[in-house]
Design an enzyme around this catalytic site. Sequence first.
Site, PDB file in Angstrom:
ATOM      1  N   LYS A  34      33.572  34.505  53.728  1.00  0.00           N
ATOM      2  CA  LYS A  34      32.962  35.145  52.548  1.00  0.00           C
ATOM      3  C   LYS A  34      33.365  34.414  51.279  1.00  0.00           C
ATOM      4  O   LYS A  34      32.523  34.089  50.433  1.00  0.00           O
ATOM      5  CB  LYS A  34      33.432  36.588  52.455  1.00  0.00           C
ATOM      6  N   ASN A  35      34.675  34.107  51.137  1.00  0.00           N
ATOM      7  CA  ASN A  35      35.162  33.545  49.872  1.00  0.00           C
ATOM      8  C   ASN A  35      34.848  32.072  49.710  1.00  0.00           C
ATOM      9  O   ASN A  35      35.170  31.480  48.693  1.00  0.00           O
ATOM     10  CB  ASN A  35      36.665  33.808  49.725  1.00  0.00           C
ATOM     11  N   CYS A 128      39.250  45.269  38.795  1.00  0.00           N
ATOM     12  CA  CYS A 128      38.919  46.080  39.965  1.00  0.00           C
ATOM     13  C   CYS A 128      40.212  46.801  40.350  1.00  0.00           C
ATOM     14  O   CYS A 128      41.211  46.737  39.646  1.00  0.00           O
ATOM     15  CB  CYS A 128      38.420  45.202  41.098  1.00  0.00           C
ATOM     16  N   ARG A 133      42.119  41.019  36.868  1.00  0.00           N
ATOM     17  CA  ARG A 133      41.250  39.880  37.223  1.00  0.00           C
ATOM     18  C   ARG A 133      40.807  39.119  35.969  1.00  0.00           C
ATOM     19  O   ARG A 133      39.607  39.012  35.662  1.00  0.00           O
ATOM     20  CB  ARG A 133      40.041  40.351  38.035  1.00  0.00           C
ATOM     21  N   ASP A 319      45.362  38.461  50.688  1.00  0.00           N
ATOM     22  CA  ASP A 319      44.284  39.216  51.338  1.00  0.00           C
ATOM     23  C   ASP A 319      44.695  39.760  52.695  1.00  0.00           C
ATOM     24  O   ASP A 319      44.008  40.625  53.240  1.00  0.00           O
ATOM     25  CB  ASP A 319      43.032  38.348  51.487  1.00  0.00           C
ATOM     26  N   ARG A 411      31.733  44.790  52.432  1.00  0.00           N
ATOM     27  CA  ARG A 411      31.633  43.603  51.555  1.00  0.00           C
ATOM     28  C   ARG A 411      32.253  42.388  52.215  1.00  0.00           C
ATOM     29  O   ARG A 411      31.855  41.267  51.959  1.00  0.00           O
ATOM     30  CB  ARG A 411      32.381  43.883  50.237  1.00  0.00           C
TER      31      ARG A 411
HETATM   32  C1  EPZ Z   1      39.946  34.842  44.952  1.00  0.00           C
HETATM   33  O1  EPZ Z   1      39.891  35.724  43.853  1.00  0.00           O
HETATM   34  C2  EPZ Z   1      39.410  35.637  46.140  1.00  0.00           C
HETATM   35  N1  EPZ Z   1      38.026  36.037  45.887  1.00  0.00           N
HETATM   36  C3  EPZ Z   1      40.293  36.869  46.380  1.00  0.00           C
HETATM   37  O2  EPZ Z   1      39.803  37.529  47.537  1.00  0.00           O
HETATM   38  C4  EPZ Z   1      41.718  36.394  46.646  1.00  0.00           C
HETATM   39  O3  EPZ Z   1      42.555  37.523  46.825  1.00  0.00           O
HETATM   40  C5  EPZ Z   1      42.215  35.563  45.455  1.00  0.00           C
HETATM   41  O4  EPZ Z   1      41.312  34.446  45.240  1.00  0.00           O
HETATM   42  C6  EPZ Z   1      43.611  35.006  45.651  1.00  0.00           C
HETATM   43  O5  EPZ Z   1      43.654  34.233  46.804  1.00  0.00           O
HETATM   44  C7  EPZ Z   1      37.026  35.129  46.023  1.00  0.00           C
HETATM   45  O6  EPZ Z   1      37.257  33.972  46.338  1.00  0.00           O
HETATM   46  C8  EPZ Z   1      35.632  35.630  45.790  1.00  0.00           C
HETATM   47  P1  EPZ Z   1      42.644  34.156  41.407  1.00  0.00           P
HETATM   48  P2  EPZ Z   1      40.148  35.152  42.348  1.00  0.00           P
HETATM   49  O7  EPZ Z   1      41.895  33.774  40.170  1.00  0.00           O
HETATM   50  O8  EPZ Z   1      39.572  33.806  42.193  1.00  0.00           O
HETATM   51  C9  EPZ Z   1      45.691  35.692  38.139  1.00  0.00           C
HETATM   52  C10 EPZ Z   1      39.109  39.372  48.817  1.00  0.00           C
HETATM   53  O9  EPZ Z   1      39.647  40.432  49.203  1.00  0.00           O
HETATM   54  N2  EPZ Z   1      44.848  35.013  37.138  1.00  0.00           N
HETATM   55  O10 EPZ Z   1      43.250  33.092  42.251  1.00  0.00           O
HETATM   56  O11 EPZ Z   1      39.714  36.210  41.374  1.00  0.00           O
HETATM   57  C11 EPZ Z   1      44.994  36.927  38.677  1.00  0.00           C
HETATM   58  O12 EPZ Z   1      45.186  38.031  37.804  1.00  0.00           O
HETATM   59  C12 EPZ Z   1      39.317  38.885  47.399  1.00  0.00           C
HETATM   60  O13 EPZ Z   1      38.380  38.644  49.543  1.00  0.00           O
HETATM   61  C13 EPZ Z   1      45.309  34.930  35.832  1.00  0.00           C
HETATM   62  O14 EPZ Z   1      46.400  35.411  35.520  1.00  0.00           O
HETATM   63  O15 EPZ Z   1      41.740  35.071  42.344  1.00  0.00           O
HETATM   64  C14 EPZ Z   1      45.670  37.141  40.007  1.00  0.00           C
HETATM   65  O16 EPZ Z   1      46.855  37.877  39.773  1.00  0.00           O
HETATM   66  C15 EPZ Z   1      40.262  39.783  46.623  1.00  0.00           C
HETATM   67  N3  EPZ Z   1      44.529  34.335  34.903  1.00  0.00           N
HETATM   68  C16 EPZ Z   1      46.014  35.712  40.458  1.00  0.00           C
HETATM   69  O17 EPZ Z   1      45.890  34.878  39.299  1.00  0.00           O
HETATM   70  C17 EPZ Z   1      43.301  33.797  35.201  1.00  0.00           C
HETATM   71  O18 EPZ Z   1      42.638  33.255  34.302  1.00  0.00           O
HETATM   72  C18 EPZ Z   1      45.085  35.172  41.513  1.00  0.00           C
HETATM   73  O19 EPZ Z   1      43.784  35.222  40.973  1.00  0.00           O
HETATM   74  C19 EPZ Z   1      42.833  33.890  36.540  1.00  0.00           C
HETATM   75  C20 EPZ Z   1      43.627  34.504  37.488  1.00  0.00           C
END
Ligand code: EPZ
Length: 432
Positions: A34-35, A128, A133, A319, A411
């Site tokens: 999915k991701n 969420c 996020r 995850d 989802r």
């Molecule tokens: C991706 O989300 C995945 N979703 C998530 O999967 C997954 O948990 C996550 O990566 C971490 O591996 C998709 O790929 C669609 P991040 P993403 O930006 O890109 C912080 C699932 O269940 N952060 O790597 O949104 C953020 O708050 C979903 O399949 C900042 O601080 O994750 C978080 O604590 C859930 N500032 C951490 O980084 C920013 O500008 C990881 O977020 C961006 C992120």
Amino acid sequence: MTLTMTPSQQLLTPQLEIRGGRQLSGEVRVSGAKNSALVLMAASLLTEDSLRLRNMPALSDIGGMGDILGALGVGIDRGSDWVELKADSLNQASPPYELVNSLRASFFCIGPLLARLGVARVPLPGGCKIGARPVVEHVKGLKALGAQVTIEHGVVSAVVPGRGHRLSGGRIHLDCPSVGATETLMMAAALADGESVIENAAQEPEVVDLAGLIIAMGGKVRGAGTPTITIVGMERLHGADYMVIPDRIEAGTFLLAAAITRSRLRVTPVIPDHLRAVLSKLEEVGCRLEPDGIGMTISADHIRAVDLRTQPFPGFPTDLQAPFMSLLATADGTSVITEAIFENRLQHVGELQRMGAAIRTQGNIAFVEGVPSLSGAPVTGSDLRASAAMVLAGLVAEGTTVVQGLHHLDRGYDNIEGKLNALGASILRSNG
Ligand code: EPZ
């Protein structure tokens, strides 16, 4: 104010009724990731040629992304496990709010739209249940590539000033290895004028999959899967016919289904390098793993406690933290689980406690004291992976567990109850 549903509305809540205590056996097939699929669909905006993606999972999020791209003018043809996208006549640079609001991954459109059109207006994805996020890193990176970006009334508006409205290559250092920011900036840089370098980049397999697609489209990407990714921008990219990687989180979920029911299962396909931290923890708790080049056979009888801490790839994936906690709730001993990625991803603890789990939390740390058995109860999954954790707990609980919150589950899992029932589980999807 909490809205209470009328009896008839309660009747309309889809749920899974799981009769616990059954061993599983056989082989289960893992769908496409999915991701990865979501971001690869957004990459179709980078070319006016046709992009065919194979091994696509049948998930509601995939349908949602298709609706968003369709609203932008992308032509879409789809089959059971493939989709063909053609962005040769993009009619606007902003996906409609009502569609975006339901799908965080729609924010993946901002990078390719800006690269292709020189302008993009995408509503903030918003938080969420698991966390705020933020998209600070995404915005900072787009500015480093020459975009002017403002955020007003919940909408991120980006424009490339000057002649040709083309992004310029630049150097970006991410404060945190954000998966979404890394992928957004790779797509933006793919059509920029010059070379871009992303430092402290995310190293997830889905990032590597996106790099593979951009290269298949004629792009130049080096270093994906390492902390430093270099992209040389092209004038244009062409179409491709590309296979999505298997879903490592779904694979891990089924490996955990075998472990929690003390069963022997073959999960296929599994790419071990995508799950090293998880496979290591499964062996540490006492599972036996037999990779066979395509799939992985797992067997388990006695499960020991283990400590784990979620981290960016190649560390333990956030995850799978909730699904793994369900396993540890039935282990021999006390485990310490630290959720170090998202600020609010321990909500499944309360639901597991309702099933008799002995868990205490302190901030982002959960102390899980294994109990001899869980007992079936009505529970609700608060997010996609917490819902999967409740299904796993229901497989092993005494009696019947009713899991609600299936809109989250659907989802990210393609027919999870069908796959588990084929292995010997007893799960009925009903409308309450
Ligand atoms: C991706 O989300 C995945 N979703 C998530 O999967 C997954 O948990 C996550 O990566 C971490 O591996 C998709 O790929 C669609 P991040 P993403 O930006 O890109 C912080 C699932 O269940 N952060 O790597 O949104 C953020 O708050 C979903 O399949 C900042 O601080 O994750 C978080 O604590 C859930 N500032 C951490 O980084 C920013 O500008 C990881 O977020 C961006 C992120």
